[in-house]
Design a protein around this motif. Structure first.
Motif, PDB file in Angstrom:
ATOM      1  N   VAL A  58       0.841  -1.199   0.000  1.00 50.86           N
ATOM      2  CA  VAL A  58       0.000   0.000   0.000  1.00 50.86           C
ATOM      3  C   VAL A  58       0.878   1.252   0.000  1.00 50.86           C
ATOM      4  CG1 VAL A  58      -1.740   1.316   1.280  1.00 50.86           C
ATOM      5  CG2 VAL A  58      -1.861  -1.177   1.219  1.00 50.86           C
ATOM      6  N   GLU A  59       0.624   2.128  -0.997  1.00 55.26           N
ATOM      7  CA  GLU A  59       1.307   3.418  -1.066  1.00 55.26           C
ATOM      8  C   GLU A  59       0.418   4.528  -0.516  1.00 55.26           C
ATOM      9  OE1 GLU A  59       1.765   5.894  -4.856  1.00 55.26           O
ATOM     10  OE2 GLU A  59       3.735   4.958  -4.643  1.00 55.26           O
ATOM     11  N   LYS A  60      -0.898   4.454  -0.842  1.00 58.51           N
ATOM     12  CA  LYS A  60      -1.836   5.485  -0.396  1.00 58.51           C
ATOM     13  C   LYS A  60      -3.211   4.871  -0.211  1.00 58.51           C
ATOM     14  CE  LYS A  60      -3.462  10.096  -1.411  1.00 58.51           C
ATOM     15  NZ  LYS A  60      -3.520  11.227  -2.311  1.00 58.51           N
ATOM     16  N   ILE A  61      -3.921   5.311   0.839  1.00 57.12           N
ATOM     17  CA  ILE A  61      -5.299   4.880   1.088  1.00 57.12           C
ATOM     18  C   ILE A  61      -6.219   5.924   0.468  1.00 57.12           C
ATOM     19  CG2 ILE A  61      -7.009   4.326   2.859  1.00 57.12           C
ATOM     20  CD1 ILE A  61      -4.607   3.600   4.701  1.00 57.12           C
ATOM     21  N   LEU A  62      -7.075   5.507  -0.448  1.00 61.49           N
ATOM     22  CA  LEU A  62      -7.908   6.436  -1.204  1.00 61.49           C
ATOM     23  C   LEU A  62      -9.315   6.598  -0.640  1.00 61.49           C
ATOM     24  CD1 LEU A  62      -6.829   5.272  -4.767  1.00 61.49           C
ATOM     25  CD2 LEU A  62      -5.911   7.171  -3.446  1.00 61.49           C
ATOM     26  N   THR A  63      -9.812   5.620   0.116  1.00 64.53           N
ATOM     27  CA  THR A  63     -11.151   5.711   0.708  1.00 64.53           C
ATOM     28  C   THR A  63     -11.071   6.500   2.004  1.00 64.53           C
ATOM     29  OG1 THR A  63     -11.782   3.581  -0.222  1.00 64.53           O
ATOM     30  CG2 THR A  63     -13.099   4.372   1.627  1.00 64.53           C
ATOM     31  N   ASN A  64     -11.952   7.507   2.138  1.00 64.18           N
ATOM     32  CA  ASN A  64     -11.941   8.340   3.349  1.00 64.18           C
ATOM     33  C   ASN A  64     -12.809   7.794   4.473  1.00 64.18           C
ATOM     34  OD1 ASN A  64     -10.180  10.363   2.433  1.00 64.18           O
ATOM     35  ND2 ASN A  64     -11.826  11.310   1.258  1.00 64.18           N
ATOM     36  N   SER A  65     -13.866   7.040   4.136  1.00 63.20           N
ATOM     37  CA  SER A  65     -14.776   6.548   5.170  1.00 63.20           C
ATOM     38  C   SER A  65     -14.103   5.457   6.009  1.00 63.20           C
ATOM     39  CB  SER A  65     -16.072   6.026   4.539  1.00 63.20           C
ATOM     40  OG  SER A  65     -15.809   4.915   3.734  1.00 63.20           O
ATOM     41  N   PRO A  66     -14.531   5.280   7.259  1.00 67.94           N
ATOM     42  CA  PRO A  66     -13.887   4.302   8.150  1.00 67.94           C
ATOM     43  C   PRO A  66     -14.062   2.851   7.714  1.00 67.94           C
ATOM     44  CG  PRO A  66     -15.747   5.346   9.246  1.00 67.94           C
ATOM     45  CD  PRO A  66     -15.551   6.063   7.955  1.00 67.94           C
ATOM     46  N   ASN A  67     -15.120   2.568   6.944  1.00 66.77           N
ATOM     47  CA  ASN A  67     -15.287   1.214   6.412  1.00 66.77           C
ATOM     48  C   ASN A  67     -16.047   1.264   5.098  1.00 66.77           C
ATOM     49  OD1 ASN A  67     -18.022   1.439   7.289  1.00 66.77           O
ATOM     50  ND2 ASN A  67     -17.377   0.748   9.307  1.00 66.77           N
ATOM     51  N   GLY A 126     -14.606  -3.199   0.309  1.00 63.75           N
ATOM     52  CA  GLY A 126     -13.168  -3.093   0.541  1.00 63.75           C
ATOM     53  C   GLY A 126     -12.692  -1.661   0.399  1.00 63.75           C
ATOM     54  N   ILE A 127     -11.664  -1.317   1.155  1.00 65.46           N
ATOM     55  CA  ILE A 127     -11.077   0.019   1.119  1.00 65.46           C
ATOM     56  C   ILE A 127     -10.262   0.162  -0.161  1.00 65.46           C
ATOM     57  CG2 ILE A 127      -9.475   1.592   2.295  1.00 65.46           C
ATOM     58  CD1 ILE A 127     -12.099   1.134   3.840  1.00 65.46           C
ATOM     59  N   LYS A 128     -10.430   1.274  -0.870  1.00 67.32           N
ATOM     60  CA  LYS A 128      -9.698   1.501  -2.117  1.00 67.32           C
ATOM     61  C   LYS A 128      -8.309   2.058  -1.786  1.00 67.32           C
ATOM     62  CE  LYS A 128     -11.867   2.797  -5.873  1.00 67.32           C
ATOM     63  NZ  LYS A 128     -12.554   3.629  -6.897  1.00 67.32           N
ATOM     64  N   VAL A 129      -7.290   1.456  -2.395  1.00 67.39           N
ATOM     65  CA  VAL A 129      -5.906   1.869  -2.160  1.00 67.39           C
ATOM     66  C   VAL A 129      -5.142   1.950  -3.484  1.00 67.39           C
ATOM     67  CG1 VAL A 129      -5.797   0.823   0.146  1.00 67.39           C
ATOM     68  CG2 VAL A 129      -5.052  -0.495  -1.839  1.00 67.39           C
ATOM     69  N   ARG A 130      -3.998   2.671  -3.447  1.00 69.66           N
ATOM     70  CA  ARG A 130      -3.047   2.653  -4.553  1.00 69.66           C
ATOM     71  C   ARG A 130      -1.815   1.909  -4.072  1.00 69.66           C
ATOM     72  NH1 ARG A 130      -1.163   7.832  -5.265  1.00 69.66           N
ATOM     73  NH2 ARG A 130      -3.118   8.404  -6.235  1.00 69.66           N
ATOM     74  N   LEU A 131      -1.362   0.935  -4.875  1.00 67.05           N
ATOM     75  CA  LEU A 131      -0.172   0.169  -4.531  1.00 67.05           C
ATOM     76  C   LEU A 131       1.076   0.914  -4.981  1.00 67.05           C
ATOM     77  CD1 LEU A 131      -1.310  -3.425  -5.549  1.00 67.05           C
ATOM     78  CD2 LEU A 131      -1.538  -2.295  -3.345  1.00 67.05           C
ATOM     79  N   ASP A 132       2.237   0.465  -4.488  1.00 72.32           N
ATOM     80  CA  ASP A 132       3.504   1.127  -4.828  1.00 72.32           C
ATOM     81  C   ASP A 132       3.854   1.019  -6.310  1.00 72.32           C
ATOM     82  OD1 ASP A 132       4.111  -1.563  -4.805  1.00 72.32           O
ATOM     83  OD2 ASP A 132       5.831  -1.371  -3.470  1.00 72.32           O
ATOM     84  N   ASN A 133       3.195   0.105  -7.039  1.00 72.87           N
ATOM     85  CA  ASN A 133       3.432  -0.013  -8.479  1.00 72.87           C
ATOM     86  C   ASN A 133       2.414   0.784  -9.289  1.00 72.87           C
ATOM     87  OD1 ASN A 133       1.179  -1.590  -8.193  1.00 72.87           O
ATOM     88  ND2 ASN A 133       2.167  -3.506  -8.744  1.00 72.87           N
ATOM     89  N   GLY A 134       1.551   1.564  -8.608  1.00 74.56           N
ATOM     90  CA  GLY A 134       0.607   2.447  -9.273  1.00 74.56           C
ATOM     91  C   GLY A 134      -0.774   1.864  -9.511  1.00 74.56           C
TER      92      GLY A 134
END
Length: 64
Positions: free
Chosen positions: A33-42, A46-54
């Protein structure tokens, strides 16, 4: 552990995500995980994220 709770996911965590175009097949992609994109607590899908490979997707499994 599933990826529905934002508090369970940390930057640098190793996770398995499902990308938008893989949702029908359920194909998982592993990465850090590089960045967490979902702002809501749940989120039920699934929580949307950006991985280190983009790559961007929703967390289905937290490895560590």
């Amino acid at each position: 552990m599933n990826g529905n709770k934002r508090a369970d996911i940390k930057i640098g965590s190793e996770v398995k995500i499902v990308q938008k175009h893989d949702q029908r097949t359920g194909k998982l992609t592993e990465g850090i995980v590089e960045k967490i994109l979902t702002n809501s607590p749940n989120h039920p899908h699934g929580i949307k994220v950006r991985l280190d490979n983009g790559l961007v997707g929703r967390v289905k499994e937290i490895i560590n």
